[in-house]
Scaffold this motif. Structure first.
Motif, mmCIF file in Angstrom:
data_model
loop_
_atom_site.group_PDB
_atom_site.id
_atom_site.type_symbol
_atom_site.label_atom_id
_atom_site.label_comp_id
_atom_site.label_asym_id
_atom_site.label_seq_id
_atom_site.Cartn_x
_atom_site.Cartn_y
_atom_site.Cartn_z
ATOM 1 N N LEU A 64 -8.800 8.649 -2.152
ATOM 2 C CA LEU A 64 -9.561 7.640 -1.416
ATOM 3 C C LEU A 64 -10.650 8.263 -0.551
ATOM 4 O O LEU A 64 -11.514 7.559 -0.039
ATOM 5 C CB LEU A 64 -8.625 6.809 -0.534
ATOM 6 C CG LEU A 64 -7.587 5.943 -1.254
ATOM 7 C CD1 LEU A 64 -6.751 5.196 -0.228
ATOM 8 C CD2 LEU A 64 -8.256 4.967 -2.196
ATOM 9 N N THR A 85 6.133 9.369 7.309
ATOM 10 C CA THR A 85 4.696 9.096 7.320
ATOM 11 C C THR A 85 4.226 8.696 8.716
ATOM 12 O O THR A 85 4.431 7.559 9.140
ATOM 13 C CB THR A 85 4.361 7.972 6.330
ATOM 14 O OG1 THR A 85 5.059 8.224 5.117
ATOM 15 C CG2 THR A 85 2.880 7.918 6.040
ATOM 16 N N GLU A 141 7.361 6.650 9.894
ATOM 17 C CA GLU A 141 8.344 5.921 9.103
ATOM 18 C C GLU A 141 8.675 6.736 7.859
ATOM 19 O O GLU A 141 7.773 7.257 7.199
ATOM 20 C CB GLU A 141 7.756 4.567 8.695
ATOM 21 C CG GLU A 141 8.687 3.734 7.835
ATOM 22 C CD GLU A 141 8.176 2.311 7.637
ATOM 23 O OE1 GLU A 141 7.153 1.940 8.254
ATOM 24 O OE2 GLU A 141 8.793 1.578 6.844
ATOM 25 N N THR A 146 0.832 -1.197 0.000
ATOM 26 C CA THR A 146 0.000 0.000 0.000
ATOM 27 C C THR A 146 0.873 1.256 0.000
ATOM 28 O O THR A 146 0.392 2.329 -0.294
ATOM 29 C CB THR A 146 -0.912 0.025 1.243
ATOM 30 O OG1 THR A 146 -0.092 -0.157 2.392
ATOM 31 C CG2 THR A 146 -1.939 -1.072 1.186
ATOM 32 N N MET A 147 2.143 1.111 0.388
ATOM 33 C CA MET A 147 3.059 2.247 0.424
ATOM 34 C C MET A 147 4.365 1.790 -0.213
ATOM 35 O O MET A 147 4.527 0.603 -0.472
ATOM 36 C CB MET A 147 3.279 2.688 1.881
ATOM 37 C CG MET A 147 2.063 3.239 2.591
ATOM 38 S SD MET A 147 1.401 4.757 1.879
ATOM 39 C CE MET A 147 2.514 5.986 2.517
ATOM 40 N N PRO A 148 5.331 2.707 -0.444
ATOM 41 C CA PRO A 148 6.577 2.273 -1.073
ATOM 42 C C PRO A 148 7.456 1.433 -0.157
ATOM 43 O O PRO A 148 8.357 1.946 0.487
ATOM 44 C CB PRO A 148 7.264 3.595 -1.454
ATOM 45 C CG PRO A 148 6.564 4.659 -0.734
ATOM 46 C CD PRO A 148 5.256 4.166 -0.298
ATOM 47 N N TYR A 196 9.377 6.614 4.404
ATOM 48 C CA TYR A 196 9.412 5.777 3.212
ATOM 49 C C TYR A 196 10.323 6.429 2.192
ATOM 50 O O TYR A 196 10.434 7.663 2.137
ATOM 51 C CB TYR A 196 8.022 5.655 2.594
ATOM 52 C CG TYR A 196 7.066 4.819 3.398
ATOM 53 C CD1 TYR A 196 7.296 3.465 3.566
ATOM 54 C CD2 TYR A 196 5.941 5.389 3.961
ATOM 55 C CE1 TYR A 196 6.412 2.688 4.294
ATOM 56 C CE2 TYR A 196 5.057 4.628 4.689
ATOM 57 C CZ TYR A 196 5.294 3.275 4.854
ATOM 58 O OH TYR A 196 4.420 2.523 5.562
ATOM 59 N N CYS A 239 -6.412 -0.096 6.762
ATOM 60 C CA CYS A 239 -5.599 1.121 6.645
ATOM 61 C C CYS A 239 -4.867 1.161 5.308
ATOM 62 O O CYS A 239 -4.086 0.262 5.002
ATOM 63 C CB CYS A 239 -4.578 1.201 7.778
ATOM 64 S SG CYS A 239 -3.500 2.642 7.613
ATOM 65 N N PRO A 240 -5.090 2.197 4.497
ATOM 66 C CA PRO A 240 -4.416 2.249 3.198
ATOM 67 C C PRO A 240 -3.008 2.819 3.279
ATOM 68 O O PRO A 240 -2.350 2.962 2.250
ATOM 69 C CB PRO A 240 -5.335 3.156 2.374
ATOM 70 C CG PRO A 240 -6.046 3.993 3.352
ATOM 71 C CD PRO A 240 -6.071 3.278 4.665
ATOM 72 N N TYR A 241 -2.544 3.177 4.479
ATOM 73 C CA TYR A 241 -1.233 3.794 4.614
ATOM 74 C C TYR A 241 -0.230 2.910 5.350
ATOM 75 O O TYR A 241 0.848 3.359 5.685
ATOM 76 C CB TYR A 241 -1.360 5.138 5.342
ATOM 77 C CG TYR A 241 -2.310 6.097 4.667
ATOM 78 C CD1 TYR A 241 -1.927 6.768 3.520
ATOM 79 C CD2 TYR A 241 -3.597 6.307 5.157
ATOM 80 C CE1 TYR A 241 -2.794 7.646 2.878
ATOM 81 C CE2 TYR A 241 -4.462 7.175 4.526
ATOM 82 C CZ TYR A 241 -4.055 7.843 3.391
ATOM 83 O OH TYR A 241 -4.918 8.706 2.757
ATOM 84 N N ASP A 242 -0.593 1.690 5.671
ATOM 85 C CA ASP A 242 0.322 0.768 6.346
ATOM 86 C C ASP A 242 0.810 1.373 7.663
ATOM 87 O O ASP A 242 1.976 1.276 8.014
ATOM 88 C CB ASP A 242 1.509 0.471 5.398
ATOM 89 C CG ASP A 242 2.533 -0.474 6.001
ATOM 90 O OD1 ASP A 242 2.119 -1.484 6.573
ATOM 91 O OD2 ASP A 242 3.742 -0.177 5.916
ATOM 92 N N ARG A 243 -0.076 2.024 8.401
ATOM 93 C CA ARG A 243 0.346 2.753 9.594
ATOM 94 C C ARG A 243 -0.074 2.106 10.895
ATOM 95 O O ARG A 243 -0.150 2.756 11.922
ATOM 96 C CB ARG A 243 -0.161 4.194 9.552
ATOM 97 C CG ARG A 243 0.483 5.151 8.579
ATOM 98 C CD ARG A 243 1.963 5.356 8.765
ATOM 99 N NE ARG A 243 2.751 4.192 8.374
ATOM 100 C CZ ARG A 243 3.949 3.903 8.884
ATOM 101 N NH1 ARG A 243 4.475 4.628 9.815
ATOM 102 N NH2 ARG A 243 4.609 2.859 8.470
ATOM 103 N N LEU A 281 -1.638 12.308 1.150
ATOM 104 C CA LEU A 281 -1.399 10.982 0.588
ATOM 105 C C LEU A 281 -2.713 10.329 0.194
ATOM 106 O O LEU A 281 -3.672 10.320 0.965
ATOM 107 C CB LEU A 281 -0.666 10.091 1.599
ATOM 108 C CG LEU A 281 0.738 10.532 2.000
ATOM 109 C CD1 LEU A 281 1.333 9.526 2.987
ATOM 110 C CD2 LEU A 281 1.644 10.675 0.792
ATOM 111 N N LYS A 282 -2.753 9.775 -1.018
ATOM 112 C CA LYS A 282 -3.919 9.041 -1.520
ATOM 113 C C LYS A 282 -5.212 9.823 -1.303
ATOM 114 O O LYS A 282 -6.216 9.272 -0.819
ATOM 115 C CB LYS A 282 -4.028 7.667 -0.856
ATOM 116 C CG LYS A 282 -2.797 6.812 -1.054
ATOM 117 C CD LYS A 282 -3.056 5.382 -0.652
ATOM 118 C CE LYS A 282 -1.798 4.563 -0.760
ATOM 119 N NZ LYS A 282 -2.000 3.136 -0.496
#
Lengths: 445, 370
Positions: free
Chosen positions: B326, B184, B168, A381-383, B170, B228-232, B322-323
């Motif tokens: 969505l 992020t 994090e 979903t992220m890099p 990225y 979660c679409p942000y891997d958070r 971000l995104k």
């Protein structure tokens, strides 16, 4: 009439026989299953003490074998209730010898499936929070409600048409089984003595349940698919998911039913009642569902593949050419095309052929559940670098124990409860011969 | 004369009411209970109808007799009518109570946990926390020779277990070659997908616009991580490796420490720091002052060195989120960077690894890969 009486008493004997099942092989079978289940408990205790660290699930692929097994088991639960209710609703006379077995598969697989959700939880000790602080917005909450309702409905739907047979057990097993079992049949038969009022109430209840259970069953697997489809993950973002999961559920359900019927037919000598015709009809249902599944795959992947957005490209590459390619193509050719071909040709449409097709279907459907869950979560979903997942011994042990538990519960059900709907079969036979009582059994308008 | 049946009925009704009163999510168990009762009624109905006197002769012609004969028991005398009325009123009470106790659970809990209630600005209105991250100034601390310092400070401040990086950095490919660091944190969505899917309201939105997780309620189903679409979001897969002093932290839903096995954690936007008048760890630690924290309500943000007007600053610098497509409406705004001022040293392979300073000190702790 004499012929009928002989037929009836043979049928009764066949139906009563499983309660006396014994022998070295039978004991070994029970012990073997018991051992696998116990081993699963050991693995679970290990997991309880170490946390889900014992599995190979991690933040980026956070569901794995357990959730796949959950979806699979909830899927095969459609074997019973839905199929038997549809056949009952469409008044298919051939259904009566197979409905009971089908319904018992439903109850047993629902129990196994629901347990996998609990096994997957990080804090099973907080399960009560569902009750205290439930969030009606959550698809998981819908799922919990749908499964609870479905399980209750299936137990009732298994029990109600079984009442006359329990009464038959009560009347015929005196002295042949333990006192506890006699007490069980006595209380569960709730005073059935086959009089006209009772028969009418029973018919009415079965009709009501049958009508209720079809939408409940459809809703259950739709809601299971929504656990996935209600998220923003690209592989799961699909309006077809509910339909796809329900079809897959019926497909794997029919396959499981065929396998269980073949085994029970052989072990409990039911050849006279569960005939090649049953396998033929069920295999037609299987082939139909395989075509529906092929269509579903085409509809799902061609519409996405044509547009091929960035994330879809990743999902496609790993599914059709990457890490999951062997699984997908086995599923497609071995699990969807091959069974349809086996059923399509007369020489292979034998009981053995159909059972082989069903085994392929069940394996393929488990694999499908697996790659829907795991490959879906693997799409980044992220890099970050795509993660990997390979189940640990704990996960495999608990999975094996789930399957063993499923078989063990079915065996025990057959041991303690009537696996043939004797009264319905007799009625079927009687109405064939005299066709007089038929009308009275219809529910009052 | 008290019938055993009455006792059983009253007992069941009392138990139901008690459970409903204890439940803060009235409608859910009520609905569930309703359906279960309907289904359970079938065997009860059968039991009753089986024990009714069998109809003489039977057959379709006798339908009327059968119908008339069954309800005899029910309509004999006033006492049973009174009984029926009583039952009806009990039923009414069962329906009315959840409506009374089914108040919004989230706000209740928030009020109970946060000592002073939501933070308010000079106007008296509730603060609406937001963040601006200026990517033009971020090089992932590669020029400093350390791992991203926002991440390191966050880990130390929150006792975040390894390998969790609540913020994090990225490293994303840029269209013209090279890479770009994107720190992020949790995006603090205003339409949070994670909150809608949580089955037990363990994760929730606050009046200040942040998203928190109650570590005492989370059941560890990981539905929010899938959503979660942000891997958070991060899960405590095993016994979390945390230093002994973390155990002294008085647990509050606002800072999550000490971490517990089997629950989900994430960036909490440091609301208790903001209320105390200081900036989040990541903002304080950034050597390039790339992170601004502020209040949308007062329209102000600061990186600790300069104060800017939140809305003007993000508008003037073409910020994005971000995104955005969505529809999650994050509270974290990014000012696009181009990697010119402080880029990644292309001749260095890999990045400097993040370290969790106390791992060596924690006995028997396990860590896992992300």
């Amino acid at each position: 009439m004499a012929a009928l009486t002989t037929w009836e008493s043979t049928l009764k004997e066949r139906a009563l026989a499983p309660t006396q099942a014994s022998g070295r092989l039978y004991t070994a079978w029970l012990a073997g299953l018991g051992l696998v289940v116990a081993w699963g408990f050991v693995a679970y205790i290990y997991q309880w003490r170490n946390g889900l660290y014992a599995t190979d699930m991690r933040d980026r692929i956070s569901w794995g074998l357990y959730i796949s097994a959950f979806v699979f088991f909830i899927g095969i639960s459609h074997a019973g209730t839905l199929i038997s209710a549809i056949l009952r609703a469409s008044n298919a006379g051939w259904r009566s010898p197979i409905t009971r077995i089908a319904e018992s598969i439903t109850v047993v697989s629902l129990i196994s499936g629901a347990l996998f959700v609990i096994v997957d939880m990080g804090r099973p000790d907080r399960l009560y929070q569902f009750w205290l602080n439930g969030n009606w917005q959550s698809p998981l909450m819908w799922d919990m409600m749908a499964i609870t309702i479905y399980l209750t409905a299936s137990v009732v739907y298994l029990y109600v048409p079984m009442i006359p047979d329990l009464a038959m057990f009560r009347d015929n097993l005196e002295g042949r089984v333990s006192r506890f079992q006699m007490w069980l049949y006595q209380s569960l038969a709730i005073g059935w003595d086959n009089n006209e009022t009772q028969r009418r109430s029973l018919a009415k209840s079965i009709t009501v349940l049958m009508v209720l259970i079809i939408p409940i069953a459809v809703s259950v697997h739709t809601v299971v698919s929504w656990i996935f489809a209600m998220t923003l993950r690209v592989s799961w973002n699909s309006t077809i998911f509910g339909f796809f999961f329900v079809s897959g559920a019926i497909y794997s359900g029919v396959a499981t039913l065929i396998i269980v019927l073949a085994v029970m037919r052989r072990i409990y000598h039911l050849e006279e009642y569960i005939t090649p015709t049953h396998f033929k009809y069920l295999s037609y249902l299987l082939a139909t569902m395989s075509l529906v599944m092929i269509y579903g795959n085409a509809s799902e992947y061609i519409t996405k593949g044509f547009k091929m957005t960035e994330e879809d490209r990743f999902a496609f590459e790993q599914l059709f050419a990457g890490d999951f390619a062997s699984m997908y193509w086995f599923y497609f050719f071995g699990g969807l095309v091959l069974p349809a071909l086996i059923v399509a040709f007369k020489p292979t449409r034998t009981i053995v052929g159909v059972v082989i097709a069903s085994v392929f279907v069940d394996i393929a459907m488990f694999i499908e559940r697996y790659f829907i869950v795991v490959a879906g979560l693997r799409v980044p979903t992220m890099p970050y670098e795509p993660s990997s997942y390979s189940p640990t011994w704990v996960e495999w042990s608990i999975l094996a124990s789930g399957f063993a538990g499923f078989m063990l519960l079915l065996t025990l059900f057959a041991r303690f409860f009537p696996i043939l709907a004797v009264w319905e079969m007799t009625e079927e036979r009687t109405s064939d011969q005299t066709s007089q009582h038929d009308r009275e059994l219809e529910p009052a308008p | 004369m008290i019938q055993p049946k009455t006792v059983a009925f009253l007992g069941a009704a009392g138990l139901t009411l008690a459970l409903l009163a204890a439940s803060r999510s009235g409608p859910v168990p009520t609905l569930l209970l309703g359906v279960l009762v309907v289904l359970g009624a079938v065997p009860v109905y059968l039991r009753r109808s089986f024990s009714a006197a069998p109809v003489e002769g039977g057959g379709p012609g006798d339908d009327n007799t059968a119908l008339r004969e069954t309800p005899v028991e029910l309509s004999s005398g006033g006492s049973s009518r009174r009984e029926a009325l009583k039952r009806l009123s009990m039923g009414g009470a069962a329906l009315a109570i959840p409506a009374a106790v089914g108040a919004p659970t989230v706000i209740d809990m928030w009020k109970a946990k946060a000592s002073d209630g939501p933070a308010t600005g000079p106007s008296g209105r509730t603060r609406q926390w937001g963040m601006i991250i200026d990517l033009r100034r971020c090089d992932g601390c590669q020029s400093q020779g350390t791992a991203p310092q926002c991440t390191l400070a966050c880990i130390e401040g929150h006792f975040a277990p390894e390998p969790m990086e609540w913020i994090e950095a990225y490293e994303a490919e840029m269209a013209g070659g090279g890479t770009q660091f994107i720190p992020t944190p949790c995006q603090q969505c205003q339409n949070p997908p994670c909150v809608s899917v949580c089955p037990v309201t363990a994760t929730f939105s606050t009046p200040e616009g942040t998203v928190l997780i109650d570590q005492d309620r989370c059941i560890g189903c990981r539905m929010c991580m899938a959503a979660c679409p942000y891997d958070r979001r991060f899960f405590n897969w095993g016994d979390p490796p945390i230093p002994p002093e973390a155990m002294l932290a008085d647990y509050s839903v606002e800072h999550q420490a000490p971490a517990k096995k089997g629950t989900v954690m994430k960036c909490d936007f440091c609301p208790e720091m903001a209320r105390a008048g200081t900036l989040p760890y990541c903002v304080q630690a950034c050597p390039n002052d790339a992170i601004y924290y502020g209040d949308l309500e007062e329209d102000i943000a600061t990186n600790g060195r300069e104060v800017v007007a939140f809305s003007t600053y993000i508008a003037d610098n073409n910020s994005y989120r971000l995104k955005e497509e969505l529809g999650t409406q994050p509270r974290v705004h990014y000012i696009p960077g181009h990697g010119e001022l402080v880029g990644r040293d292309r001749f260095t392979e890999g990045r400097i690894a993040t370290r969790w300073p106390w791992v060596e000190r924690v006995k028997g702790a396990v860590t896992w890969r992300r």
